[in-house]
Design a protein around this motif. Structure first.
Motif, mmCIF file in Angstrom:
data_model
loop_
_atom_site.group_PDB
_atom_site.id
_atom_site.type_symbol
_atom_site.label_atom_id
_atom_site.label_comp_id
_atom_site.label_asym_id
_atom_site.label_seq_id
_atom_site.Cartn_x
_atom_site.Cartn_y
_atom_site.Cartn_z
ATOM 1 N N GLU A 62 0.836 -1.215 0.000
ATOM 2 C CA GLU A 62 0.000 0.000 0.000
ATOM 3 C C GLU A 62 0.864 1.257 0.000
ATOM 4 O OE1 GLU A 62 -3.351 0.737 -0.182
ATOM 5 O OE2 GLU A 62 -3.334 -1.316 -0.908
ATOM 6 N N ILE A 63 1.928 1.247 0.803
ATOM 7 C CA ILE A 63 2.806 2.432 0.879
ATOM 8 C C ILE A 63 3.422 2.683 -0.495
ATOM 9 C CG2 ILE A 63 4.992 3.291 1.842
ATOM 10 C CD1 ILE A 63 4.136 1.929 4.529
ATOM 11 N N LYS A 64 3.862 1.599 -1.157
ATOM 12 C CA LYS A 64 4.470 1.764 -2.493
ATOM 13 C C LYS A 64 3.456 2.356 -3.468
ATOM 14 C CE LYS A 64 7.990 -1.815 -2.127
ATOM 15 N NZ LYS A 64 8.308 -3.209 -2.375
ATOM 16 N N GLU A 103 0.679 7.223 -6.320
ATOM 17 C CA GLU A 103 -0.579 7.970 -6.480
ATOM 18 C C GLU A 103 -0.444 9.427 -6.051
ATOM 19 O OE1 GLU A 103 -3.431 4.177 -5.568
ATOM 20 O OE2 GLU A 103 -3.647 5.927 -4.275
ATOM 21 N N LYS A 104 0.251 9.626 -4.934
ATOM 22 C CA LYS A 104 0.342 10.988 -4.365
ATOM 23 C C LYS A 104 1.535 11.764 -4.911
ATOM 24 C CE LYS A 104 -2.861 10.404 -0.983
ATOM 25 N NZ LYS A 104 -3.591 11.123 0.044
ATOM 26 N N LYS A 163 8.878 16.019 -7.148
ATOM 27 C CA LYS A 163 7.611 15.471 -6.637
ATOM 28 C C LYS A 163 6.826 16.559 -5.899
ATOM 29 C CE LYS A 163 8.667 11.072 -7.474
ATOM 30 N NZ LYS A 163 8.007 10.204 -8.393
ATOM 31 N N LYS A 164 5.511 16.348 -5.824
ATOM 32 C CA LYS A 164 4.656 17.354 -5.185
ATOM 33 C C LYS A 164 4.724 17.294 -3.661
ATOM 34 C CE LYS A 164 1.032 17.489 -8.658
ATOM 35 N NZ LYS A 164 -0.191 16.795 -9.039
ATOM 36 N N SER A 173 0.465 8.655 7.195
ATOM 37 C CA SER A 173 0.906 9.962 6.719
ATOM 38 C C SER A 173 0.547 10.144 5.248
ATOM 39 C CB SER A 173 2.423 10.066 6.928
ATOM 40 O OG SER A 173 2.901 11.291 6.484
ATOM 41 N N LEU A 174 0.776 9.093 4.460
ATOM 42 C CA LEU A 174 0.472 9.172 3.021
ATOM 43 C C LEU A 174 -1.038 9.217 2.777
ATOM 44 C CD1 LEU A 174 3.212 6.696 1.794
ATOM 45 C CD2 LEU A 174 2.891 8.989 0.854
ATOM 46 N N VAL A 175 -1.788 8.444 3.549
ATOM 47 C CA VAL A 175 -3.245 8.406 3.357
ATOM 48 C C VAL A 175 -3.880 9.735 3.745
ATOM 49 C CG1 VAL A 175 -5.408 7.338 4.142
ATOM 50 C CG2 VAL A 175 -3.416 5.906 3.696
ATOM 51 N N GLU A 176 -3.529 10.211 4.951
ATOM 52 C CA GLU A 176 -4.221 11.389 5.505
ATOM 53 C C GLU A 176 -3.472 12.699 5.259
ATOM 54 O OE1 GLU A 176 -5.463 10.844 9.584
ATOM 55 O OE2 GLU A 176 -5.779 8.708 9.267
#
Ligand code: SF4
Length: 308
Positions: free
Chosen positions: A12-14, A19-20, A56-57, A276-279
């Motif tokens: 999921e992290i990868k 995605e982000k 990267k953003k 952190s990546l999700v939220e």
């Protein structure tokens, strides 16, 4: 079952990184699982360079507060996240803007060299920043003959050994992880590994530096261990460094110092990185006027560049 959950989280992290459009930076003292998922692993200077280069953003900084702040100062238009808000360096908290302002009044002719392990407000009051890799080079190259060095007294005393023609006024801060490594422990380890060079970080005390075979920043440690003919090395720094050394130099052995653990760095776990990546938490926010001022000493440091 537990292993499946960890495997799922890693996948999921990868996926989330893609995605982000996020770059994950991890300091050498992070846990191995976090280091393995990072796009770049390094010391604070190496990661500062990566933060400056990235297109990267989003920057997810797996490290401690001042590192994520530095990335934000260099990249004010990007989203910079610190995965765990409790990952705060105690040494950076040992000096604040008010204390530095008073110290500057005591030494009005001195340049202020601040270790990157400082808050954005302290950087904003500094002439130039440094890391343990380039501190000697920076202090040598600045024109002033008097230098206020904050916050690490041990790094200041180490630099003073190499810069005899300047007067350094150290602030009495310290890193408890490195200060806690005692000469007796090194002597004991040397009994078990008599041929192993002792490699010591310059945040350690002068007593430890006096008995070292090599004093070096974490990046310098990798170069030294790779090039040195010895097979085994005693590594006097935070234990997270052993993971990086084993990965980069798999045919050699590295002995860690028992209990040389930085609790602040260990706050970032895999689940923190995932969340952190999700939220998109915890976003680093610094007032614009502080960013503008703090950027000047960081840029000066990056121009002067790496040391040893
Ligand atoms: S190892 Fe020391 S200087 Fe580094 S984050 Fe931990 S307390 Fe701060």
């Amino acid at each position: 079952m537990v292993y499946d959950m960890i495997g799922d989280m890693v996948s999921e992290i990868k996926k989330l990184k893609m995605e982000k459009e996020a770059v994950v930076l991890a300091h050498n003292y992070q846990i191995g699982a976090v280091q393995d998922l990072a796009d770049f692993v390094g010391d604070s200077l190496g990661l500062s360079y990566e933060a400056r280069k990235t297109d990267k953003k989003m920057i997810v900084f797996c490290g401690v507060d001042f590192m994520a702040e530095t990335a934000k100062i260099i990249n004010p238009d990007k989203i910079v996240l610190l995965p765990n808000k409790y990952a705060q360096c105690p040494m950076a908290a040992m000096i604040d803007a008010n204390s530095l302002t008073l110290f500057k009044k005591e030494h009005p002719d001195a340049a202020v060299v601040s270790y990157v392990n400082t808050t954005a407000e302290v950087k904003a009051l500094s002439d130039v920043c440094c890391t343990s890799a380039n501190a000697i080079k920076i202090v040598k190259e600045i024109p002033q003959e008097e230098v206020i060095f904050v916050p690490d007294v041990n790094l200041a005393l180490y630099v003073q050994r190499f810069v005899k023609n300047k007067k350094i006024y150290p602030w009495p801060g310290y890193c408890y992880t490195h200060k806690g490594i005692k000469p007796d422990v090194i002597k004991e380890l040397r009994n078990g590994y008599p041929d192993a060079p002792v490699v010591v970080h310059p945040e350690c005390t002068p007593e430890l530096i006096d008995i070292a075979d090599k004093v070096s920043s974490t990046e310098g440690m990798i170069k030294y261990c790779r090039e040195n003919d010895s097979h085994t090395f005693i590594i006097a720094t935070e234990t997270g460094m052993i993971h990086r050394l084993k990965k980069e130099i798999p045919d050699k052995d590295f002995i860690e110092i028992p209990n040389a653990i930085c609790a602040a760095q260990k706050h970032v776990r895999l689940e923190d990185l995932y969340r952190s990546l999700v939220e998109e938490i915890y976003e680093v926010k610094i007032p614009d006027e502080i960013i503008d001022k703090a950027r000047i000493p960081i840029d000066r440091m990056l121009e002067i560049g790496r040391g040893e």
